[in-house]
Design an enzyme around this catalytic site. Structure first.
Site, PDB file in Angstrom:
ATOM      1  N   TYR A   1       0.758  -1.141  -0.016  1.00  0.00           N
ATOM      2  CA  TYR A   1      -0.126   0.021  -0.013  1.00  0.00           C
ATOM      3  C   TYR A   1       0.667   1.247  -0.091  1.00  0.00           C
ATOM      4  O   TYR A   1       0.555   2.359  -0.710  1.00  0.00           O
ATOM      5  CB  TYR A   1      -0.803  -0.119   1.170  1.00  0.00           C
ATOM      6  CG  TYR A   1      -2.245  -0.630   1.082  1.00  0.00           C
ATOM      7  CD1 TYR A   1      -2.043  -2.119   0.795  1.00  0.00           C
ATOM      8  CD2 TYR A   1      -3.455  -0.135   1.325  1.00  0.00           C
ATOM      9  CE1 TYR A   1      -3.299  -2.738   0.753  1.00  0.00           C
ATOM     10  CE2 TYR A   1      -4.469  -1.028   1.034  1.00  0.00           C
ATOM     11  CZ  TYR A   1      -4.529  -2.094   0.992  1.00  0.00           C
ATOM     12  OH  TYR A   1      -5.891  -2.781   0.704  1.00  0.00           O
TER      13      TYR A   1
ATOM     14  N   ASP B   1     -11.969  -9.349   4.391  1.00  0.00           N
ATOM     15  CA  ASP B   1     -13.135  -9.473   3.599  1.00  0.00           C
ATOM     16  C   ASP B   1     -13.728 -11.146   3.644  1.00  0.00           C
ATOM     17  O   ASP B   1     -14.739 -11.117   3.755  1.00  0.00           O
ATOM     18  CB  ASP B   1     -13.100  -8.971   2.233  1.00  0.00           C
ATOM     19  CG  ASP B   1     -13.409  -7.558   2.166  1.00  0.00           C
ATOM     20  OD1 ASP B   1     -13.065  -6.785   2.969  1.00  0.00           O
ATOM     21  OD2 ASP B   1     -13.713  -7.049   0.956  1.00  0.00           O
TER      22      ASP B   1
END
Ligand code: IPM
Ligand code: MG
Length: 366
Positions: A144, A256
């Protein structure tokens, strides 16, 4: 009477809808527990872009800096999708906030009540008592944030993009410490997830976590697993995990997956904490639901407010040290939901209530 000064960044679409209800619940808990609430609202995400030209306006950052914690809603959606990726709400608000406050540890409890097992895509016989695991995701390192991160046109005319995955030993050690603390408060079992058969960063990750646990936490039962196997094990038999810890991108994906096996994104809260301490000497943190802005149901008053409500509980626990108040909220949500008051996402086609009535049931349970 303790004063709770926190920033309220509700964001976009269902963000403000569920935030309103979470604040109502918090207000009620505040009265029961004699707490003074001082919420400071500020624009973020699409609301920041629309009102200030920026997903994370300076004024919003200043508000956060004056506070002891951030209660976050969710940001982004179709309205801002045409902006360049780096200016979009998710990337231009959430990631800089995490980096600015060094919120390196993302704690995501994966909790599915026994009464809701039918909401999980996993067969009930595999999870007769529901699911109770915790994901600890490294949040300010890895792909990221690593540099270089760019797209270039090569000499031969081809286009090349690069993201860089870097981890320092010190970054791994501090997230290992968070994971150990989480495991200690539970069953003392920690699984570190990596891709050490391929990635250099994972080799360092595995070695560092193993050393850390050997030196500082011999009471913790540590195991290691490759991320591809972990993705599979999570749907096969989720409760084999107690606490798992992993790097940023793996954690994004696995959390998720964890959310969906726990029935609904509308039930899962998260805490992002880090090195910083607030005016009470406790961790400064950002607390947000896992679910996102859900543009498809926004404005209809049907979104599940539980994840946002449970995020306020995490805020009380970690940034204010108010364990009893936090547990009270968690118990009330459990009672309301298992008692049969459910929004459509967890109603299995049965009778469902709207956002406000769901929060009313939580308040009644309090
Ligand atoms: C999350 C989200 C964010 C992430 C996005 C919105 C940038 O998916 O918090 O898991 O990738 O970290
Ligand atoms: Mg994600």
């Amino acid at each position: 009477m303790p004063t709770l000064k926190f920033a309220v960044l509700a964001g976009d679409y269902i963000g403000p809808e569920v935030m309103t209800e979470a604040l109502r619940v918090l207000d009620h808990v505040g009265r029961l527990e004699s707490l003074t609430l001082q919420p400071l609202a500020a624009d973020v995400g699409g609301a920041g872009i629309d009102n200030h030209g920026k997903a994370l306006p300076e004024s919003t950052l200043q508000t956060c800096e004056q506070c002891d914690a951030i209660l976050f809603g969710s940001v982004g959606g179709p309205k801002w999708e045409k902006l360049p990726p780096k200016d979009q709400p998710e990337r231009a608000a959430l990631l800089p906030l995490r980096k600015h406050f060094t919120l390196f540890a993302n704690i995501r409890p994966g909790l599915l009540y026994r009464e809701l097992t039918a909401a999980s895509p996993i067969k009930t016989e595999r999870i007769p008592d529901g699911i109770d695991i915790v994901c600890i995701r490294e949040l300010t390192g890895g792909l990221y944030f690593g540099k270089p991160k760019e797209t270039t046109v090569l000499a031969d005319g081809d286009v090349q993009a690069v993201d860089t995955m870097t981890y320092r030993k010190s970054e791994i050690e501090r997230i290992a410490a968070t994971a150990v603390a989480a495991a200690r408060s539970r069953k003392k079992r920690l699984c570190s997830i990596d891709k050490a058969n391929v990635l250099e960063t994972s080799v360092l990750w595995r070695r560092t976590v193993a050393d850390y646990v050997a030196r500082h936490a011999p009471d913790i039962e540590l195991s290691h697993m490759y991320v591809d196997n972990a993705a599979m094990q999570l749907v096969r038999s989720p409760n084999q995990f107690d606490v798992f810890v992993t790097e940023n991108l793996f954690g994004d994906i696995l959390s998720d997956e964890m959310a969906v096996i726990c029935g609904s994104l509308g039930m899962l809260s998260s805490a992002s904490i880090g090195a910083g301490r607030n005016s009470l000497g406790l961790p400064f943190g950002l607390y947000e639901p896992a679910g996102g802005t859900a543009p498809d149901i926004a404005g209809k008053g049907v979104a599940n407010p539980c994840a946002q409500i449970l995020s306020t509980a995490l805020m009380l626990r970690y940034s204010y040290g108010l364990e009893r108040a936090a547990a009270r909220i968690e118990a009330a949500v459990r009672k309301a939901v298992t008692g049969g008051t459910r929004t459509a996402d967890i109603a299995f086609g049965g009778a469902s209530v709207g956002t406000r009535a769901m929060a009313d049931a939580v308040i009644a349970a309090l």
